[in-house]
Design an enzyme around this catalytic site. Structure first.
Site, mmCIF file in Angstrom:
data_model
loop_
_atom_site.group_PDB
_atom_site.id
_atom_site.type_symbol
_atom_site.label_atom_id
_atom_site.label_comp_id
_atom_site.label_asym_id
_atom_site.label_seq_id
_atom_site.Cartn_x
_atom_site.Cartn_y
_atom_site.Cartn_z
ATOM 1 N N ALA A 100 74.382 -6.737 16.810
ATOM 2 C CA ALA A 100 73.845 -5.410 17.122
ATOM 3 C C ALA A 100 73.802 -5.130 18.620
ATOM 4 O O ALA A 100 73.952 -3.985 19.040
ATOM 5 C CB ALA A 100 72.451 -5.262 16.517
ATOM 6 N N THR A 101 73.615 -6.169 19.438
ATOM 7 C CA THR A 101 73.601 -5.943 20.892
ATOM 8 C C THR A 101 74.953 -5.408 21.351
ATOM 9 O O THR A 101 75.028 -4.436 22.111
ATOM 10 C CB THR A 101 73.239 -7.240 21.645
ATOM 11 N N ASN A 106 61.473 -2.562 16.148
ATOM 12 C CA ASN A 106 61.427 -3.991 15.840
ATOM 13 C C ASN A 106 60.057 -4.625 16.087
ATOM 14 O O ASN A 106 59.772 -5.694 15.580
ATOM 15 C CB ASN A 106 62.492 -4.745 16.649
ATOM 16 N N GLN A 161 66.864 -3.007 12.234
ATOM 17 C CA GLN A 161 65.674 -3.389 11.461
ATOM 18 C C GLN A 161 65.523 -2.610 10.159
ATOM 19 O O GLN A 161 64.645 -2.919 9.367
ATOM 20 C CB GLN A 161 64.407 -3.189 12.301
ATOM 21 N N SER A 206 73.370 -5.305 12.138
ATOM 22 C CA SER A 206 73.415 -6.749 12.371
ATOM 23 C C SER A 206 73.446 -7.427 11.011
ATOM 24 O O SER A 206 73.094 -6.813 10.009
ATOM 25 C CB SER A 206 72.150 -7.155 13.132
ATOM 26 N N THR A 253 90.016 -11.643 17.569
ATOM 27 C CA THR A 253 90.272 -12.149 16.218
ATOM 28 C C THR A 253 89.015 -12.036 15.366
ATOM 29 O O THR A 253 87.929 -12.423 15.802
ATOM 30 C CB THR A 253 90.708 -13.631 16.279
ATOM 31 N N CYS A 276 63.355 -11.078 21.885
ATOM 32 C CA CYS A 276 64.168 -10.856 23.084
ATOM 33 C C CYS A 276 63.308 -10.775 24.331
ATOM 34 O O CYS A 276 63.791 -10.912 25.439
ATOM 35 C CB CYS A 276 64.962 -9.565 22.940
#
EC number: 2.8.1.7
Length: 404
Positions: A75-76, A155, A183, A203, A243, A328
């Site tokens: 997700a970042t 979050n 979330q 995510s 890839t 985080c």
């Protein structure tokens, strides 16, 4: 019941055994290990088919066309690709972006970077319950506003923003709308055929899939364009080269398939467990709920215990894996920036704990947690001179503390 009890599902989730089992078939010589970009032999074709199936499973959960799903490393990266990608592509139309002060760091830090590159960003303050006031948002829009980024579920406090209404406003004004749904996906229904959302970040590791894989939804009708941030081979229709990690993608697809199947019953179960936890601790003196139970996601409960230091509370709750703030930012001793943005003072923000529940949380674990919290709070407050002064009716704000 095994100790410690994991109540930090918003930081990450264990991989569901069904997901892990499926992933194992895409790693070794005995399984499907080819590169999906190898178009000249069966190994590549089988890998490509596995990726296609997963792409469809992800699209199915959120009501998207599979061609609108772009795989990323998480997700970042999705937030970075969406915000930088859209800002770079549409900068000739304007250089103004709107977001909120309570977004995830992946959005806030990306916006800060764009400010360094000459964009202007407006950071909206939410109301005290965490919700963005739509009138504030409308008032912040300018002629040169090209992008608005607002998360679906916060979050830290679990508040759910009205992305349907924000989407309508953005569409009517021709502004690109990005939503971080990390979330909420798999926990709340998302239907992108109805929502006027242009870009949405996902995510896998927040819904029992593997870490290191995520996706970005990029709308096709009306078509949204983004500029690639990573180059080399033109994979993912030129939007994200590299890839494709087939085993991780298969894991994400399976996790999203299971989430679609179990979401309704699981959300109800989690809502019940969260209520049980809150009912069990809400009668402790000077306990405050952060966020909004009515407008809250089913799995997050953020509570402040006044006159108890958050770090010492976490130490004394060592049999509970919980966090103060998000993973985080919880490594720092700064009070949560999300709670500060809600207008909370440092002391109360420092005494907050986030409990996040999940698929493997049981009633027995919740009851044990309630008992442990009562004991710990009682013990810590007995040691606290501030608590004693508060009980004696001293107004702590009136005291002049001497600084050493």
């Amino acid at each position: 019941m095994k100790l410690p009890i994991y109540l930090d599902y918003s930081a990450t989730t264990p991989v569901d055994p069904r997901v892990a089992e499926k992933m194992m078939n895409y790693l070794t010589r005995d399984g499907i290990f080819g590169n999906p970009a190898s178009r000249s032999h069966r190994f590549g074709w089988q890998a490509e088919e596995a990726v296609d199936i997963a792409r469809n499973q992800i699209a199915d959960l959120v009501g998207a066309d599979p061609r609108e799903i772009v795989f990323t490393s998480g997700a970042t990266e999705s937030d970075n690709l969406a915000i930088k990608g859209a800002a770079n592509f549409y900068q000739k139309k304007g250089k103004h972006i709107i977001t909120s002060k309570t977004e995830h760091k992946a959005v806030l830090d990306t916006c800060r970077q764009l400010e360094r590159e000459g964009f202007e960003v407006t950071y909206l303050a939410p109301q005290s319950n965490g919700l963005i006031d739509l009138n504030d948002l409308e008032a912040a829009v300018r002629d040169d506003t090209i992008l608005i980024s607002i998360m679906h579920v916060n979050n830290e406090i679990g508040v759910v923003q009205d992305i349907a209404a924000i989407g309508e406003m953005c569409r009517s004004r021709g502004i690109v709308f990005h939503v971080d749904a990390t979330q909420s996906v798999g926990k709340l229904p998302i239907d992108l055929t109805k929502l006027k959302v242009d870009l949405m970040s996902f995510s896998a590791h927040k819904i029992y899939g593997p870490m290191g894989i995520g996706a970005l939804y990029v709308r096709r009708k009306p078509r949204i364009r983004i500029e690639a941030q990573q180059h080399g081979g033109g994979h993912e229709r030129g939007m994200r080269s590299g890839t494709l990690p087939v085993h991780q993608i298969v894991g994400m697809g399976e996790a999203y398939r299971i989430a679609k199947q179990e979401m309704e019953s699981e959300s109800q179960r989690l809502r019940g467990l969260r209520l049980r936890l809150w009912q069990g601790i809400k009668d402790i003196e000077e306990v405050f709920l952060n966020g909004d139970l009515e407008h809250g996601a089913p799995h997050i409960l953020n509570v402040s215990f006044n006159y108890v230091e958050g770090e010492s509370l976490m130490m004394s709750l060592k049999d509970l894996a919980v966090s103060s703030g998000s993973a985080c930012t919880s490594a720092s001793l700064e009070p949560s920036y999300v709670l500060r943005a809600l207008g909370m003072n440092d002391e109360l923000a420092h005494s907050s704990i986030r409990f996040s529940l999940g698929r493997f949380t049981t009633e027995e674990e919740i009851d044990y947690a309630i008992e442990l919290i009562h004991k710990s709070i009682g013990r810590l407050r007995e040691l606290s001179p501030l608590w004693e002064m508060f009980r004696q009716g001293v107004d702590l704000n009136s005291i002049e503390w001497s600084h050493h």
